[in-house]
Design a protein around this motif. Structure first.
Motif, PDB file in Angstrom:
ATOM      1  N   GLN A  74       0.991  -1.227   0.216  1.00  0.00           N
ATOM      2  CA  GLN A  74       0.136   0.195  -0.279  1.00  0.00           C
ATOM      3  C   GLN A  74       0.816   1.389   0.354  1.00  0.00           C
ATOM      4  N   LYS A  79      -0.029   4.878  -1.204  1.00  0.00           N
ATOM      5  CA  LYS A  79      -1.282   5.684  -0.053  1.00  0.00           C
ATOM      6  C   LYS A  79      -0.974   6.409   1.172  1.00  0.00           C
ATOM      7  N   SER A  80      -1.921   6.902   0.985  1.00  0.00           N
ATOM      8  CA  SER A  80      -1.345   7.986   2.558  1.00  0.00           C
ATOM      9  C   SER A  80      -2.076   6.988   3.975  1.00  0.00           C
ATOM     10  N   GLU A  81      -1.402   7.864   4.868  1.00  0.00           N
ATOM     11  CA  GLU A  81      -1.752   6.544   6.260  1.00  0.00           C
ATOM     12  C   GLU A  81      -2.698   7.099   6.372  1.00  0.00           C
ATOM     13  N   LYS A  82      -3.892   8.036   6.447  1.00  0.00           N
ATOM     14  CA  LYS A  82      -5.163   8.033   6.510  1.00  0.00           C
ATOM     15  C   LYS A  82      -6.039   6.655   5.277  1.00  0.00           C
ATOM     16  N   GLU A  83      -5.117   7.370   4.279  1.00  0.00           N
ATOM     17  CA  GLU A  83      -6.247   5.479   3.573  1.00  0.00           C
ATOM     18  C   GLU A  83      -5.933   4.901   3.862  1.00  0.00           C
ATOM     19  N   ILE A  84      -4.971   3.695   4.567  1.00  0.00           N
ATOM     20  CA  ILE A  84      -4.311   2.997   5.522  1.00  0.00           C
ATOM     21  C   ILE A  84      -4.968   2.517   6.691  1.00  0.00           C
ATOM     22  N   PHE A  86      -8.029   3.589   6.946  1.00  0.00           N
ATOM     23  CA  PHE A  86      -9.633   3.983   6.806  1.00  0.00           C
ATOM     24  C   PHE A  86     -10.147   2.685   5.944  1.00  0.00           C
ATOM     25  N   LYS A  87      -8.944   1.158   5.449  1.00  0.00           N
ATOM     26  CA  LYS A  87      -9.147   0.514   5.282  1.00  0.00           C
ATOM     27  C   LYS A  87      -8.669  -0.810   6.065  1.00  0.00           C
ATOM     28  N   LYS A  90     -11.845   0.071   7.734  1.00  0.00           N
ATOM     29  CA  LYS A  90     -13.016  -0.770   6.879  1.00  0.00           C
ATOM     30  C   LYS A  90     -13.187  -2.903   7.052  1.00  0.00           C
TER      31      LYS A  90
END
Length: 358
Positions: A74, A79-84, A86-87, A90
């Motif tokens: 990732q 991928k940003s830390e925020k996106e990581i 979130f995943k 989720k």
């Protein structure tokens, strides 16, 4: 490859191999070895450990091992830390919801729905461990894991006003679940996948992640031989600590005691070392296909067995043979047919390149 194969081997017992082993052992009722082997395919009633008690925690440990590889992928993709984060959240919550589905969500009987589940335990333990792994360095997370295990022991030991704080009737885990967890429990007024016992499971998921990070190191930096040596030494240490701890805090899967986590973490490490050595180091991959077909769709077969009547499919083809066989032989054929039907279902998905992942 070793991860997919080990995950598949672990799931073999969930998709019918345990029942097949029991059916075979019943053919030899006077054999102490077979009686012992059959007992290994059942959960212990309370304190103690059998092979069947290692299946669930091994799966969680494997999920931990795979995360450092997923995390690097990732990050390499930008991928940003925020996106990581979130995943991670989720995926964890999706597993909780799938646990509801497995337990009968679509019956819409929310009062009697069991909200705790194996999938929820995996989802929450993995999720919190992954969040810690991303946020903090390994040294800090080792401290977190140790604090969780020791703290869990102290809380269960010191908080209840009881002379038997680790018993089925008086443990704090059940007390908290009865106060906070709605719906139905797995065992009357106790659930083995409840709220407080998620804490040591997080520590176990972290141990898997530490293992994944070790394996991930370049072979030029740490050779495969050294990696295996470190893992074997760590496994022996975990098992030794767990057995010593068990003298005051019994090995107990239903409570997910800290001694249980240490012992099964050691077992999981040894299992992974074996598969890692055979498949990734030596390259003996010829027969791993049998396991990988299952390992690549592990969540699928776990849920599918609750949705698809594999017994009916198996009996459609084998019912005649079973009816003309001695009863104990018929049971073996029936169990083998169920197992084969599950595997062929996953083989069909594999050939069609259908892999259902969360």
């Amino acid at each position: 490859m070793s991860l997919d194969a080990l995950r598949g081997f672990d799931m073999f017992f969930i998709m019918g191999l345990a029942g097949l082993v029991v059916a075979v052992t019943n053919l030899f009722p006077d054999s102490s070895t077979m009686i012992w082997l059959g007992k290994q395919m059942e959960h212990v009633e309370w304190n103690g450990l059998t092979h069947h008690d290692t299946i669930f925690p091994l799966f969680l440990f494997i999920a931990g091992i795979s995360f450092p590889f997923s995390l690097d992928k990732q990050r390499s993709a930008g991928k940003s830390e925020k996106e990581i984060y979130f995943k991670i959240i989720k995926r964890g919550l999706m597993l909780v919801v799938l646990g509801f589905v497995y337990n009968g969500l679509f019956k819409l009987d929310f009062e009697h729905l069991r909200y705790a589940s194996v999938l929820a335990r995996i989802g929450l333990a993995w999720m919190f461990a992954a969040l810690l792994f991303v946020k903090f360095n390994t040294k800090t997370n080792v401290i977190f894991a140790a604090v969780m295990l020791v703290g869990y022991w102290l809380i269960l030991w010191l908080v209840p006003d009881s002379a038997t704080p680790f018993s089925l009737e008086n443990n704090l885990v059940g007390t908290i679940d009865r106060m906070l967890l709605p719906g139905q429990f797995a065992y009357g007024d106790f659930d083995p996948e409840g709220i407080l016992s998620t804490l040591p499971a997080i520590a176990m998921a972290l141990m898997g992640m530490f293992t994944g990070k070790l394996v991930q190191l370049p072979n030029e930096q740490v050779s495969q031989k050294k990696k295996m040596t470190y893992m074997i030494v760590a496994a022996i240490a975990f098992i030794t600590i767990g057995l010593l701890w068990a003298t005051v805090f019994p090995v107990n899967k239903k409570l997910w005691t800290s001694s249980f986590v240490c012992v099964v973490s050691g077992y999981s490490l040894l299992s992974f070392v074996l598969f890692y050595y055979v498949l990734d180091v030596k390259g003996y991959t010829k027969y791993s296909f049998l396991f990988r077909v299952v390992g690549l769709n592990s969540i699928t077969i776990y849920l599918a067995q609750h949705i698809i009547d594999f017994d009916h499919i198996s009996n459609f083809f084998l019912g005649g043979i079973i009816s003309h066989s001695p009863e104990n032989i018929g049971v073996v054929i029936s169990k083998a047919g169920y197992f084969a039907t599950c595997w062929l279902f996953l083989y069909f998905l594999y050939k069609k390149k259908i892999f259902i992942k969360v």
